[in-house]
Design a protein around this motif. Structure first.
Motif, PDB file in Angstrom:
ATOM      1  N   ALA A   1       0.839  -1.196   0.000  1.00 60.62           N
ATOM      2  CA  ALA A   1       0.000   0.000   0.000  1.00 60.62           C
ATOM      3  C   ALA A   1       0.876   1.249   0.000  1.00 60.62           C
ATOM      4  O   ALA A   1       1.799   1.367   0.795  1.00 60.62           O
ATOM      5  CB  ALA A   1      -0.911  -0.002   1.228  1.00 60.62           C
ATOM      6  N   ASN A   2       0.582   2.181  -0.903  1.00 62.78           N
ATOM      7  CA  ASN A   2       1.429   3.359  -1.053  1.00 62.78           C
ATOM      8  C   ASN A   2       0.595   4.490  -1.642  1.00 62.78           C
ATOM      9  O   ASN A   2       0.670   4.797  -2.825  1.00 62.78           O
ATOM     10  CB  ASN A   2       2.618   3.038  -1.956  1.00 62.78           C
ATOM     11  N   TYR A   3      -0.209   5.103  -0.798  1.00 63.17           N
ATOM     12  CA  TYR A   3      -1.102   6.170  -1.244  1.00 63.17           C
ATOM     13  C   TYR A   3      -0.654   7.499  -0.649  1.00 63.17           C
ATOM     14  O   TYR A   3      -0.316   7.578   0.524  1.00 63.17           O
ATOM     15  CB  TYR A   3      -2.543   5.870  -0.821  1.00 63.17           C
ATOM     16  N   GLY A   4      -0.719   8.538  -1.469  1.00 58.20           N
ATOM     17  CA  GLY A   4      -0.316   9.854  -1.002  1.00 58.20           C
ATOM     18  C   GLY A   4      -1.357  10.550  -0.161  1.00 58.20           C
ATOM     19  O   GLY A   4      -1.072  11.555   0.478  1.00 58.20           O
ATOM     20  N   SER A   5      -2.583  10.012  -0.158  1.00 57.67           N
ATOM     21  CA  SER A   5      -3.654  10.576   0.658  1.00 57.67           C
ATOM     22  C   SER A   5      -4.749   9.546   0.814  1.00 57.67           C
ATOM     23  O   SER A   5      -4.814   8.557   0.063  1.00 57.67           O
ATOM     24  CB  SER A   5      -4.231  11.848   0.002  1.00 57.67           C
ATOM     25  N   HIS A   6      -5.632   9.780   1.760  1.00 59.11           N
ATOM     26  CA  HIS A   6      -6.791   8.905   1.950  1.00 59.11           C
ATOM     27  C   HIS A   6      -7.685   8.969   0.719  1.00 59.11           C
ATOM     28  O   HIS A   6      -8.214   7.948   0.262  1.00 59.11           O
ATOM     29  CB  HIS A   6      -7.555   9.350   3.196  1.00 59.11           C
ATOM     30  N   GLY A   7      -7.826  10.157   0.141  1.00 57.59           N
ATOM     31  CA  GLY A   7      -8.667  10.304  -1.042  1.00 57.59           C
ATOM     32  C   GLY A   7      -8.159   9.479  -2.210  1.00 57.59           C
ATOM     33  O   GLY A   7      -8.950   8.945  -2.994  1.00 57.59           O
ATOM     34  N   GLU A   8      -6.809   9.363  -2.343  1.00 58.68           N
ATOM     35  CA  GLU A   8      -6.247   8.564  -3.430  1.00 58.68           C
ATOM     36  C   GLU A   8      -6.642   7.105  -3.284  1.00 58.68           C
ATOM     37  O   GLU A   8      -6.988   6.433  -4.267  1.00 58.68           O
ATOM     38  CB  GLU A   8      -4.726   8.714  -3.444  1.00 58.68           C
ATOM     39  N   PHE A   9      -6.611   6.604  -2.026  1.00 52.92           N
ATOM     40  CA  PHE A   9      -7.027   5.221  -1.812  1.00 52.92           C
ATOM     41  C   PHE A   9      -8.507   5.034  -2.115  1.00 52.92           C
ATOM     42  O   PHE A   9      -8.898   4.082  -2.787  1.00 52.92           O
ATOM     43  CB  PHE A   9      -6.752   4.777  -0.373  1.00 52.92           C
ATOM     44  N   VAL A  10      -9.345   5.944  -1.629  1.00 52.03           N
ATOM     45  CA  VAL A  10     -10.786   5.815  -1.840  1.00 52.03           C
ATOM     46  C   VAL A  10     -11.102   5.816  -3.336  1.00 52.03           C
ATOM     47  O   VAL A  10     -11.922   5.026  -3.814  1.00 52.03           O
ATOM     48  CB  VAL A  10     -11.534   6.943  -1.107  1.00 52.03           C
ATOM     49  N   ALA A  11     -10.418   6.684  -4.090  1.00 52.03           N
ATOM     50  CA  ALA A  11     -10.655   6.729  -5.531  1.00 52.03           C
ATOM     51  C   ALA A  11     -10.205   5.433  -6.200  1.00 52.03           C
ATOM     52  O   ALA A  11     -10.898   4.897  -7.088  1.00 52.03           O
ATOM     53  CB  ALA A  11      -9.927   7.928  -6.138  1.00 52.03           C
ATOM     54  N   ALA A  12      -9.029   4.918  -5.801  1.00 49.79           N
ATOM     55  CA  ALA A  12      -8.514   3.691  -6.401  1.00 49.79           C
ATOM     56  C   ALA A  12      -9.441   2.518  -6.106  1.00 49.79           C
ATOM     57  O   ALA A  12      -9.742   1.701  -6.991  1.00 49.79           O
ATOM     58  CB  ALA A  12      -7.104   3.405  -5.880  1.00 49.79           C
ATOM     59  N   PHE A  13      -9.908   2.423  -4.839  1.00 49.57           N
ATOM     60  CA  PHE A  13     -10.806   1.322  -4.522  1.00 49.57           C
ATOM     61  C   PHE A  13     -12.156   1.504  -5.210  1.00 49.57           C
ATOM     62  O   PHE A  13     -12.774   0.525  -5.655  1.00 49.57           O
ATOM     63  CB  PHE A  13     -11.028   1.179  -3.020  1.00 49.57           C
ATOM     64  N   GLY A  14     -12.631   2.741  -5.314  1.00 49.20           N
ATOM     65  CA  GLY A  14     -13.912   2.972  -5.977  1.00 49.20           C
ATOM     66  C   GLY A  14     -13.920   2.438  -7.386  1.00 49.20           C
ATOM     67  O   GLY A  14     -14.909   1.846  -7.846  1.00 49.20           O
ATOM     68  N   ALA A  15     -12.782   2.633  -8.118  1.00 53.82           N
ATOM     69  CA  ALA A  15     -12.684   2.112  -9.484  1.00 53.82           C
ATOM     70  C   ALA A  15     -12.739   0.589  -9.488  1.00 53.82           C
ATOM     71  O   ALA A  15     -13.397  -0.025 -10.352  1.00 53.82           O
ATOM     72  CB  ALA A  15     -11.388   2.598 -10.129  1.00 53.82           C
ATOM     73  N   LEU A  16     -12.061  -0.021  -8.510  1.00 55.55           N
ATOM     74  CA  LEU A  16     -12.068  -1.480  -8.429  1.00 55.55           C
ATOM     75  C   LEU A  16     -13.470  -1.999  -8.091  1.00 55.55           C
ATOM     76  O   LEU A  16     -13.959  -2.963  -8.698  1.00 55.55           O
ATOM     77  CB  LEU A  16     -11.052  -1.933  -7.364  1.00 55.55           C
ATOM     78  N   ALA A  17     -14.143  -1.346  -7.149  1.00 58.86           N
ATOM     79  CA  ALA A  17     -15.484  -1.780  -6.743  1.00 58.86           C
ATOM     80  C   ALA A  17     -16.487  -1.624  -7.884  1.00 58.86           C
ATOM     81  O   ALA A  17     -17.386  -2.471  -8.059  1.00 58.86           O
ATOM     82  CB  ALA A  17     -15.933  -0.990  -5.515  1.00 58.86           C
ATOM     83  N   ARG A  18     -16.364  -0.550  -8.684  1.00 55.12           N
ATOM     84  CA  ARG A  18     -17.269  -0.392  -9.820  1.00 55.12           C
ATOM     85  C   ARG A  18     -17.096  -1.515 -10.823  1.00 55.12           C
ATOM     86  O   ARG A  18     -18.069  -2.000 -11.409  1.00 55.12           O
ATOM     87  CB  ARG A  18     -17.026   0.957 -10.495  1.00 55.12           C
ATOM     88  N   ASP A  19     -15.856  -1.941 -11.018  1.00 51.08           N
ATOM     89  CA  ASP A  19     -15.610  -3.063 -11.925  1.00 51.08           C
ATOM     90  C   ASP A  19     -16.283  -4.331 -11.397  1.00 51.08           C
ATOM     91  O   ASP A  19     -16.906  -5.080 -12.164  1.00 51.08           O
ATOM     92  CB  ASP A  19     -14.105  -3.285 -12.083  1.00 51.08           C
ATOM     93  N   TRP A  20     -16.157  -4.574 -10.075  1.00 53.16           N
ATOM     94  CA  TRP A  20     -16.817  -5.748  -9.499  1.00 53.16           C
ATOM     95  C   TRP A  20     -18.333  -5.676  -9.713  1.00 53.16           C
ATOM     96  O   TRP A  20     -18.982  -6.649 -10.051  1.00 53.16           O
ATOM     97  CB  TRP A  20     -16.513  -5.845  -7.996  1.00 53.16           C
ATOM     98  N   ARG A  21     -18.879  -4.474  -9.507  1.00 49.24           N
ATOM     99  CA  ARG A  21     -20.338  -4.305  -9.672  1.00 49.24           C
ATOM    100  C   ARG A  21     -20.727  -4.509 -11.128  1.00 49.24           C
ATOM    101  O   ARG A  21     -21.712  -5.212 -11.435  1.00 49.24           O
ATOM    102  CB  ARG A  21     -20.731  -2.918  -9.206  1.00 49.24           C
ATOM    103  N   ASP A  22     -19.985  -3.916 -12.048  1.00 50.36           N
ATOM    104  CA  ASP A  22     -20.332  -4.005 -13.462  1.00 50.36           C
ATOM    105  C   ASP A  22     -20.241  -5.431 -13.974  1.00 50.36           C
ATOM    106  O   ASP A  22     -20.960  -5.810 -14.908  1.00 50.36           O
ATOM    107  CB  ASP A  22     -19.418  -3.092 -14.293  1.00 50.36           C
ATOM    108  N   ARG A  23     -19.365  -6.219 -13.366  1.00 51.87           N
ATOM    109  CA  ARG A  23     -19.213  -7.618 -13.772  1.00 51.87           C
ATOM    110  C   ARG A  23     -20.159  -8.540 -13.036  1.00 51.87           C
ATOM    111  O   ARG A  23     -20.119  -9.754 -13.221  1.00 51.87           O
ATOM    112  CB  ARG A  23     -17.760  -8.058 -13.549  1.00 51.87           C
ATOM    113  N   GLY A  24     -20.970  -7.972 -12.160  1.00 48.05           N
ATOM    114  CA  GLY A  24     -21.946  -8.778 -11.434  1.00 48.05           C
ATOM    115  C   GLY A  24     -21.381  -9.533 -10.260  1.00 48.05           C
ATOM    116  O   GLY A  24     -22.032 -10.428  -9.712  1.00 48.05           O
TER     117      GLY A  24
END
Length: 665
Positions: free
Chosen positions: A64-87
């Protein structure tokens, strides 16, 4: 969509033809570590051969190597959207996961690993080096060598997304023959490949003067020595490449220009967080180096120099500050202990601005791991890793990504264990390319280093007795008197040797000190006396001899005094008790100074031998500079080898030339 590398590897299998097996996943999805972990009700399910928790890069182990909490939230949000879009998850689960990620602490801190050592002194070959620590329960562990040092550095860097490698001075100087013969170019070349980032200058960086130190950085061949620039023979660039790392010298100023000789500090940026590394040597450097090599340079107070830079660093957006200082202390005991810490470093730290977060120290060759109070009373980590590259300090800093400052630190001294006898989790793999460079330099040096110059019957030690005298100090002084006693060589009647110029013992088989074989080689003699000083004979009065002896415990000397070693036939008594008697007193018993059994006449004139370092007032012995009728002589190492040729086999002699007494009465 951009995924972390780990996620892509799991999804595509890096081109594997066989289908991925479904992972067996348990529990629920969570974010963060230990007590700060935020758990959800979403089941930890499989994505091919991985589980959700495996794909969320939120722990140190996963990088884990994030420059801010917001950077992590954004990175995970992209991953979670992919999980949702793939069902893989539904809308409710998506919302719960994103909410939990936002409530977590991931990205609110960043870790930086500082990998530190000090007082390497050109010890590129660790084949004969050992490390012992009675307090830690080990003795004679084979440790060191730049190839193993590089292997441990790589191991530590591989375990940390953000890292820096630093040295607290004396990287070069007082080096073994396989580095010193080539003006320490081998050390610079191998440190380039090790990945050193910053080296704070130490006093020994100035052994060959300012211009030569500048060449160490800039590169190019030595102006007069053909031993320089051996790249074609050892597999490094020709001409000499110079240091790829930065020398730092915040408190070394050119008097003519007012500029520092090297940069005062370097700044590294980690995910937008700027960390400053201030480097400097001890303010007392002028008294312990050859004066001619530092003409025109000023050496400032360590704490004052740091404090004066803090405002400028803040203007540059720096809140995290690391100090690399070639000054230190003493803390007997464990290599990770701090019991009874003493020495100049304690005073330096207690005067430092509260902006300083870590001090990496050196010079005393001691190993310790401390937290000491600064000017504001806040305890900050202060470390030292012994000497010769046998130890490395791993310092893990935690930085607040919002404040951009250090909020926690943990340090540990590690042995550069060549045989893994201390049970490291992962044995050190030496760097093969660096090992090859060292081997090639050894091959060039071998015919010179392996020449036998004499024999010993027991270990000849530089360890001093209560009066300040050592067996090896006596021997060296005797050799220098032998070389300068003939009239054409100066007609000397007494020789003095500075103890700091004696860098090692001559060891004998079976001795606790090492693995000697009874023979003394030129290489071993060079390790004992590596500076290449010439001998100088001057005339001093008997009164000046008394004054000289009193300068051994003058103000400015170490608390233990600095006792000159003396040649056979010279005797005196004194009342000084190391670290007990105050500096600045007069301790030589009047009338006790004798030469060949006859009291020294204060009005008479005597021909006295010293090395070129002492001759110009080195080690605060200004009386030597007052001598008249100077005559240059042999190189000190030549005098030692000639003594062995005449006196072998050498045996320890009685150390009774200097006598400590309770009272002169």
């Amino acid at each position: 969509m951009r995924f972390p590398l780990k996620t892509l590897a799991l999804l595509v299998g890096f081109g594997c033809a066989q289908p991925l097996l479904a992972a067996q996943c348990a529990g629920t999805v969570g974010f963060g570590e230990a007590n700060g972990r935020v758990l959800t009700q979403v089941a930890n399910r499989a994505v091919g051969a991985a589980c959700f928790n495996d794909l969320i890069i939120d722990t140190d182990a996963e990088g884990a190597n994030y420059g801010s909490h917001g950077e992590f939230v954004a990175a995970f949000g992209a991953l979670a959207r992919d999980w949702r879009d793939r069902g893989l998850i539904n809308g409710r689960e998506y919302g719960e996961l994103v909410s939990a990620a936002a409530r977590s602490n991931v990205g609110k801190t960043l870790k930086l690993r500082v990998i530190a050592f000090n007082d390497f002194h050109g010890n590129i070959d660790g084949s004969t080096l050992t490390q012992s620590s009675a307090a830690d329960g080990f003795s004679g562990v084979r440790a060191g060598g730049v190839d193993y040092l590089a292997g441990l550095v790589k191991q530590l860097r591989d375990g940390a997304p953000n890292s820096v490698v630093v040295s607290a001075g004396d990287l070069i100087g007082a080096s073994p023959l396989n580095s010193a013969l080539f003006h320490d170019e081998p050390t610079i070349e191998t440190m380039n490949r090790l990945g050193l980032d910053f080296n704070a200058v130490g006093n020994h960086e100035f052994d060959e003067g300012k211009d030569e130190l500048l060449r160490m950085k800039r590169g190019g061949c030595h102006p007069t020595d053909a031993n320089s620039c051996q790249g074609n023979a050892v597999g490094t660039p020709y001409p000499f490449e110079g240091a790829a790392f930065d020398f730092l010298a915040a408190n070394v100023v050119d008097s003519a220009t007012g500029d520092t000789v090297f940069p005062a500090y370097g700044i590294k940026e980690y995910k937008g967080i700027r960390v400053a590394f201030i480097g400097m040597t001890l303010k007392g450097t002028p008294s312990i180096v050859t004066p001619g090599g530092i003409v025109g340079l000023r050496f400032g107070d360590e704490a004052d120099t740091v404090n004066a830079l803090i405002g400028k660093l803040k203007d540059e957006g720096v809140n995290a500050v690391v100090v690399l200082v070639h000054e230190g202390g003493y803390a007997p005991g464990s290599i990770n202990g701090c019991s009874g810490i003493s020495g100049p470093i304690t005073d330096i730290v207690k005067r430092l601005d509260d902006a300083v977060d870590l001090v990496v120290s050196g010079h005393t060759h001691a190993a310790y791991n401390c937290t000491l109070p600064n000017r504001a009373g806040r305890a900050i980590p202060v470390t030292s890793a012994g000497n010769y590259g046998r130890l490395v300090t791993r310092i893990d800093l935690v930085l607040d990504t919002k404040r951009r400052d250090v909020i926690a630190a943990r340090a540990q001294n590690l042995v550069v264990d060549r045989n893994n006898v201390l049970g490291a989790i992962e044995p050190i793999v030496p760097d093969a390319a660096i090992a090859g460079i060292v081997a090639n330099y050894n091959a060039l040096t071998g015919p010179i280093a392996n020449r036998v110059i004499g024999n010993i019957t027991a270990t000849l030690s530089r360890s001093i007795n209560a009066a300040g005298e050592s067996v090896l100090g006596d021997l060296i002084a005797d050799g220098q008197l032998l070389a300068t006693a003939p009239a054409q060589k100066g007609g000397a009647v007494v020789a003095f040797m500075n103890p700091g110029g004696i860098r090692a013992d001559f060891t004998y088989p079976g001795s606790p000190a090492g693995e000697g074989d009874g023979q003394v080689t030129y290489g071993e003699a060079f390790t004992v006396q590596p500076f290449g000083n010439s001998l100088v004979v001057k005339t001093l009065s008997g009164q000046q001899l008394y004054d000289l002896l009193e300068q051994q415990w003058a103000v400015g000397q170490p608390a233990s005094g600095r006792i000159l070693q003396v040649s056979d036939g010279f005797h005196y008594r004194h009342t000084f008790s190391a670290s007990v008697s105050p500096l600045g007193g007069r301790y030589v018993c009047d009338g006790s100074v004798t030469l060949n059994g006859v009291a020294v006449d204060k009005a008479a004139r005597y021909r006295v031998t010293m090395n070129s370092f002492l001759a110009t007032g080195g080690d605060n012995f200004s009386v030597f500079s007052l001598g008249t009728e100077p005559l240059g002589g042999d190189v000190d190492l030549d005098a030692l080898t000639d003594w062995f040729a005449l006196k072998s086999p050498a045996a320890p002699t009685a150390v009774d030339r200097i006598v400590k007494v309770a009272s002169c009465n």
